[in-house]
Design an enzyme around this catalytic site. Sequence first.
Site, PDB file in Angstrom:
ATOM      1  N   VAL A   2       0.830  -1.208   0.000  1.00  0.00           N
ATOM      2  CA  VAL A   2       0.000   0.000   0.000  1.00  0.00           C
ATOM      3  C   VAL A   2       0.865   1.261   0.000  1.00  0.00           C
ATOM      4  O   VAL A   2       0.560   2.240  -0.691  1.00  0.00           O
ATOM      5  CB  VAL A   2      -0.956  -0.019   1.223  1.00  0.00           C
ATOM      6  CG1 VAL A   2      -1.770   1.256   1.306  1.00  0.00           C
ATOM      7  CG2 VAL A   2      -1.885  -1.214   1.135  1.00  0.00           C
TER       8      VAL A   2
ATOM      9  N   THR B 287      -0.566  -4.633   9.531  1.00  0.00           N
ATOM     10  CA  THR B 287      -1.377  -4.887  10.728  1.00  0.00           C
ATOM     11  C   THR B 287      -1.800  -6.363  10.681  1.00  0.00           C
ATOM     12  O   THR B 287      -2.969  -6.667  10.429  1.00  0.00           O
ATOM     13  CB  THR B 287      -2.615  -3.970  10.767  1.00  0.00           C
ATOM     14  OG1 THR B 287      -3.272  -4.031   9.494  1.00  0.00           O
ATOM     15  CG2 THR B 287      -2.265  -2.545  11.069  1.00  0.00           C
TER      16      THR B 287
ATOM     17  N   LYS C   8     -13.621  -0.338   6.766  1.00  0.00           N
ATOM     18  CA  LYS C   8     -12.831  -1.341   6.033  1.00  0.00           C
ATOM     19  C   LYS C   8     -13.208  -2.762   6.484  1.00  0.00           C
ATOM     20  O   LYS C   8     -13.275  -3.680   5.677  1.00  0.00           O
ATOM     21  CB  LYS C   8     -11.352  -1.039   6.310  1.00  0.00           C
ATOM     22  CG  LYS C   8     -10.396  -1.850   5.538  1.00  0.00           C
ATOM     23  CD  LYS C   8     -10.321  -1.453   4.090  1.00  0.00           C
ATOM     24  CE  LYS C   8      -9.553  -2.551   3.399  1.00  0.00           C
ATOM     25  NZ  LYS C   8      -9.215  -2.293   2.045  1.00  0.00           N
TER      26      LYS C   8
ATOM     27  N   ASN D 230     -14.785  -5.500   4.049  1.00  0.00           N
ATOM     28  CA  ASN D 230     -14.103  -6.764   3.746  1.00  0.00           C
ATOM     29  C   ASN D 230     -14.903  -7.975   4.226  1.00  0.00           C
ATOM     30  O   ASN D 230     -14.913  -9.020   3.573  1.00  0.00           O
ATOM     31  CB  ASN D 230     -12.696  -6.767   4.351  1.00  0.00           C
ATOM     32  CG  ASN D 230     -11.713  -6.054   3.429  1.00  0.00           C
ATOM     33  OD1 ASN D 230     -12.075  -5.665   2.318  1.00  0.00           O
ATOM     34  ND2 ASN D 230     -10.497  -5.881   3.879  1.00  0.00           N
TER      35      ASN D 230
ATOM     36  N   HIS E 260     -17.540  -8.482   1.709  1.00  0.00           N
ATOM     37  CA  HIS E 260     -16.992  -9.089   0.485  1.00  0.00           C
ATOM     38  C   HIS E 260     -16.818 -10.602   0.690  1.00  0.00           C
ATOM     39  O   HIS E 260     -17.145 -11.404  -0.185  1.00  0.00           O
ATOM     40  CB  HIS E 260     -15.647  -8.451   0.104  1.00  0.00           C
ATOM     41  CG  HIS E 260     -15.762  -6.980  -0.169  1.00  0.00           C
ATOM     42  ND1 HIS E 260     -14.690  -6.126  -0.199  1.00  0.00           N
ATOM     43  CD2 HIS E 260     -16.852  -6.199  -0.406  1.00  0.00           C
ATOM     44  CE1 HIS E 260     -15.109  -4.890  -0.451  1.00  0.00           C
ATOM     45  NE2 HIS E 260     -16.412  -4.917  -0.565  1.00  0.00           N
TER      46      HIS E 260
ATOM     47  N   ASN F  66     -20.876 -19.091  -3.313  1.00  0.00           N
ATOM     48  CA  ASN F  66     -20.398 -20.480  -3.372  1.00  0.00           C
ATOM     49  C   ASN F  66     -21.459 -21.453  -2.857  1.00  0.00           C
ATOM     50  O   ASN F  66     -21.664 -22.527  -3.427  1.00  0.00           O
ATOM     51  CB  ASN F  66     -19.115 -20.631  -2.545  1.00  0.00           C
ATOM     52  CG  ASN F  66     -17.941 -19.926  -3.208  1.00  0.00           C
ATOM     53  OD1 ASN F  66     -18.007 -19.579  -4.391  1.00  0.00           O
ATOM     54  ND2 ASN F  66     -16.882 -19.712  -2.454  1.00  0.00           N
TER      55      ASN F  66
ATOM     56  N   PHE G   3     -34.436  -4.511  13.511  1.00  0.00           N
ATOM     57  CA  PHE G   3     -35.045  -5.686  14.124  1.00  0.00           C
ATOM     58  C   PHE G   3     -34.937  -6.909  13.209  1.00  0.00           C
ATOM     59  O   PHE G   3     -34.493  -6.813  12.061  1.00  0.00           O
ATOM     60  CB  PHE G   3     -36.510  -5.351  14.445  1.00  0.00           C
ATOM     61  CG  PHE G   3     -37.153  -6.296  15.409  1.00  0.00           C
ATOM     62  CD1 PHE G   3     -36.405  -6.949  16.380  1.00  0.00           C
ATOM     63  CD2 PHE G   3     -38.520  -6.528  15.357  1.00  0.00           C
ATOM     64  CE1 PHE G   3     -37.010  -7.815  17.267  1.00  0.00           C
ATOM     65  CE2 PHE G   3     -39.128  -7.391  16.246  1.00  0.00           C
ATOM     66  CZ  PHE G   3     -38.373  -8.041  17.195  1.00  0.00           C
TER      67      PHE G   3
ATOM     68  N   CYS H 295     -43.007 -14.736   3.995  1.00  0.00           N
ATOM     69  CA  CYS H 295     -42.128 -15.273   2.938  1.00  0.00           C
ATOM     70  C   CYS H 295     -40.714 -15.609   3.414  1.00  0.00           C
ATOM     71  O   CYS H 295     -40.275 -16.755   3.292  1.00  0.00           O
ATOM     72  CB  CYS H 295     -42.043 -14.291   1.784  1.00  0.00           C
ATOM     73  SG  CYS H 295     -43.616 -14.084   0.965  1.00  0.00           S
TER      74      CYS H 295
ATOM     75  N   ARG I 158     -48.154 -13.152  10.537  1.00  0.00           N
ATOM     76  CA  ARG I 158     -47.438 -14.415  10.349  1.00  0.00           C
ATOM     77  C   ARG I 158     -45.918 -14.206  10.474  1.00  0.00           C
ATOM     78  O   ARG I 158     -45.336 -13.402   9.770  1.00  0.00           O
ATOM     79  CB  ARG I 158     -47.775 -15.033   8.990  1.00  0.00           C
ATOM     80  CG  ARG I 158     -49.185 -15.592   8.942  1.00  0.00           C
ATOM     81  CD  ARG I 158     -49.552 -16.008   7.564  1.00  0.00           C
ATOM     82  NE  ARG I 158     -49.576 -14.889   6.636  1.00  0.00           N
ATOM     83  CZ  ARG I 158     -49.738 -15.004   5.327  1.00  0.00           C
ATOM     84  NH1 ARG I 158     -49.864 -16.200   4.779  1.00  0.00           N
ATOM     85  NH2 ARG I 158     -49.758 -13.946   4.559  1.00  0.00           N
TER      86      ARG I 158
HETATM   87  N1  LIG Z   1      -2.170  -5.192   0.539  1.00  0.00           N
HETATM   88  C1  LIG Z   1      -3.412  -4.802   0.278  1.00  0.00           C
HETATM   89  O1  LIG Z   1      -4.003  -5.135  -0.744  1.00  0.00           O
HETATM   90  C2  LIG Z   1      -4.095  -3.840   1.202  1.00  0.00           C
HETATM   91  C3  LIG Z   1      -5.203  -3.127   0.778  1.00  0.00           C
HETATM   92  C4  LIG Z   1      -5.815  -2.229   1.635  1.00  0.00           C
HETATM   93  C5  LIG Z   1      -5.307  -2.046   2.908  1.00  0.00           C
HETATM   94  N2  LIG Z   1      -4.235  -2.774   3.321  1.00  0.00           N
HETATM   95  C6  LIG Z   1      -3.730  -2.525   4.659  1.00  0.00           C
HETATM   96  O2  LIG Z   1      -2.622  -1.644   4.559  1.00  0.00           O
HETATM   97  C7  LIG Z   1      -1.646  -1.944   5.571  1.00  0.00           C
HETATM   98  C8  LIG Z   1      -0.315  -2.236   4.917  1.00  0.00           C
HETATM   99  O3  LIG Z   1      -0.439  -3.369   4.103  1.00  0.00           O
HETATM  100  P1  LIG Z   1       0.695  -3.794   3.090  1.00  0.00           P
HETATM  101  O4  LIG Z   1       0.166  -4.933   2.298  1.00  0.00           O
HETATM  102  O5  LIG Z   1       1.233  -2.608   2.372  1.00  0.00           O
HETATM  103  O6  LIG Z   1       1.828  -4.328   4.128  1.00  0.00           O
HETATM  104  P2  LIG Z   1       3.312  -4.764   3.814  1.00  0.00           P
HETATM  105  O7  LIG Z   1       3.662  -5.815   4.790  1.00  0.00           O
HETATM  106  O8  LIG Z   1       3.468  -5.041   2.344  1.00  0.00           O
HETATM  107  O9  LIG Z   1       4.174  -3.460   4.119  1.00  0.00           O
HETATM  108  C9  LIG Z   1       4.379  -2.953   5.402  1.00  0.00           C
HETATM  109  C10 LIG Z   1       5.685  -2.160   5.390  1.00  0.00           C
HETATM  110  O10 LIG Z   1       5.839  -1.507   6.629  1.00  0.00           O
HETATM  111  C11 LIG Z   1       7.221  -1.513   6.939  1.00  0.00           C
HETATM  112  N3  LIG Z   1       7.442  -1.232   8.362  1.00  0.00           N
HETATM  113  C12 LIG Z   1       7.260  -2.047   9.433  1.00  0.00           C
HETATM  114  N4  LIG Z   1       7.589  -1.393  10.572  1.00  0.00           N
HETATM  115  C13 LIG Z   1       7.970  -0.126  10.211  1.00  0.00           C
HETATM  116  C14 LIG Z   1       8.410   0.995  10.929  1.00  0.00           C
HETATM  117  N5  LIG Z   1       8.547   0.983  12.257  1.00  0.00           N
HETATM  118  N6  LIG Z   1       8.701   2.127  10.244  1.00  0.00           N
HETATM  119  C15 LIG Z   1       8.571   2.161   8.896  1.00  0.00           C
HETATM  120  N7  LIG Z   1       8.174   1.102   8.156  1.00  0.00           N
HETATM  121  C16 LIG Z   1       7.868  -0.028   8.806  1.00  0.00           C
HETATM  122  C17 LIG Z   1       7.685  -2.896   6.511  1.00  0.00           C
HETATM  123  O11 LIG Z   1       9.094  -2.962   6.370  1.00  0.00           O
HETATM  124  C18 LIG Z   1       6.924  -3.023   5.184  1.00  0.00           C
HETATM  125  O12 LIG Z   1       7.698  -2.517   4.116  1.00  0.00           O
HETATM  126  C19 LIG Z   1      -2.224  -3.119   6.359  1.00  0.00           C
HETATM  127  O13 LIG Z   1      -2.924  -2.629   7.461  1.00  0.00           O
HETATM  128  C20 LIG Z   1      -3.190  -3.753   5.373  1.00  0.00           C
HETATM  129  O14 LIG Z   1      -4.211  -4.473   6.039  1.00  0.00           O
HETATM  130  C21 LIG Z   1      -3.614  -3.640   2.490  1.00  0.00           C
END
Ligand SMILES: NC(=O)c1ccc[n+]([C@@H]2O[C@H](COP(=O)([O-])OP(=O)(O)OC[C@H]3O[C@@H](n4cnc5c(N)ncnc54)[C@H](O)[C@@H]3O)[C@@H](O)[C@H]2O)c1
Length: 464
Positions: free
Chosen positions: A11, A86, A215, A219, A222, A230, A267, A273, A336
């Site tokens: 991200v 996270t 979010k 999700n 989704h 399915n 509720f 139906c 009913r």
């Molecule tokens: N990947 C997706 O498709 C997606 C989509 C929407 C939201 N998110 C959310 O976005 C967040 C990030 O996801 P992601 O896939 O990019 O994670 P990721 O694991 O690819 O990247 C996280 C980055 O944070 C860095 N990091 C860790 N500790 C750090 C620190 N103290 N200082 C600076 N950098 C640090 C790591 O080295 C890593 O490069 C998550 O909460 C995820 O749920 C992800």
Amino acid sequence: MNISIFGLGYVGCVGAACLAKLGHKVVGVDVNENKVRLMNEGKPTIIEEGIAELCQEAHEKGLMSATTVAAEGIAQTEVSFIVVGTPSSPEGHLNLNYIYTVAGRIGRALKEKKERGDLNYMHLVAIRSTVLPGTNQKVGEIITEESGLERGKDFTVVSNPEFLREGTSVEDYFNPPLTLVGTDSEYAEKVFREMYKDIKAEFICTDIKVAEMMKYVNNTYHALKIVFGNEVGNICKGLDIDSHKVMEIFCKDKQLNISPYYFKPGFAYGGSCLPKDMKALKTLAHDLYVDVPVIESIFQSNENQKKKAVQAIMAKGKRNIGVLGLSFKAGTDDLRCSPIVDVVETLLGKGYNIHIYDKNVKVSELTGTNKDFIMAKIPHLQHFVTDNLDEVCQKSDVLVVTNKEKDFVDVLKKYPGKIIVDLVRQWKEVDYDGIYDGLSWGNINMNTVAQGKAINMDFKQTEF
Ligand SMILES: NC(=O)c1ccc[n+]([C@@H]2O[C@H](COP(=O)([O-])OP(=O)(O)OC[C@H]3O[C@@H](n4cnc5c(N)ncnc54)[C@H](O)[C@@H]3O)[C@@H](O)[C@H]2O)c1
């Protein structure tokens, strides 16, 4: 704008490249030296369509750099995104350690900036990672603790969740379903509107916790769509029916199926139906030896909502209960499978004094299955039901509002002080000098003395 991005993973990398494309100057911050090196060379940290070109372009224009030092990122920017991972703990809790670590570093860097005399504006920290409600507040507390600075004056924390999907992330970044910003700061809203002005999506500014919740709701929904499709597919296969044709037609109904209809917390469902047809499909699946746990659980969830209504009424500690509306829907006498009938039956069994108002239900005129149903549940209904709303309100200490009949709107004004249990969100907001309790929502106005329980925020974390 000058923007720092903490976390250069999926991200963060997409965000950095796309913000630079929008004309902002971006500084990436990551603990991973390799990712920082890649960004400084104008290369992405991930593989994704279009990202390499965007990084190269940003690098050539001098709009993108990176560092491992948080203070360097903060020194050069006025807005900082937190985009670290996270992950789930082994027990399924959200691990917010990375978020809190970054918050601490941002706090210390802001303190240094202030001491240098460079913090003469309100620094905006935006949480882009997916975090549970309450995290925004906690991040603000950590920054204050580490910096001694004041939230709302020297800095503030905004919730700005990311909606992109891997595989189409660049496309998704520029074409999100909506842009969501949770903040209590007008200044932050203004800055974010400006930052995203070239993104053609509805900009929604809302409460911080609402934004944090979105979010997870998205999700989970989704995931629910996938397993529902399915399960329908598995039943169809058992019957040699083309499941794709079924779901294609299902999706064409934009009035009831793919629409906001039925999506209001309230509720239980009922009527002639839904309960019958749900049961028939579930039993059909059972007969086909097809497992449909999600479809099966719908019934149980609906029963739970009725129990929740009984508990909410009993929790008021009063014996005289007025039920406003007995049929399953406003404007009908169809009893009913009306869910409130089950609630009334339970309360009568527990010795409560029940007074029911329903202008459409004339006991002597009930016929057929409608009559059979209600006589099996509440045989002496004629003793409890009336078409005199005032009489019911006067005799009752608690008024339970079960549908959106227009007659009920004035009850709050006419009977100040009555305890209201609203099962259907009859009122959007309540300015009421009494106790108002919504079945599946909390306080809807500060003037209300609600009896909802406070949410117990528990930041359980796993040490890494
Ligand atoms: N990947 C997706 O498709 C997606 C989509 C929407 C939201 N998110 C959310 O976005 C967040 C990030 O996801 P992601 O896939 O990019 O994670 P990721 O694991 O690819 O990247 C996280 C980055 O944070 C860095 N990091 C860790 N500790 C750090 C620190 N103290 N200082 C600076 N950098 C640090 C790591 O080295 C890593 O490069 C998550 O909460 C995820 O749920 C992800």
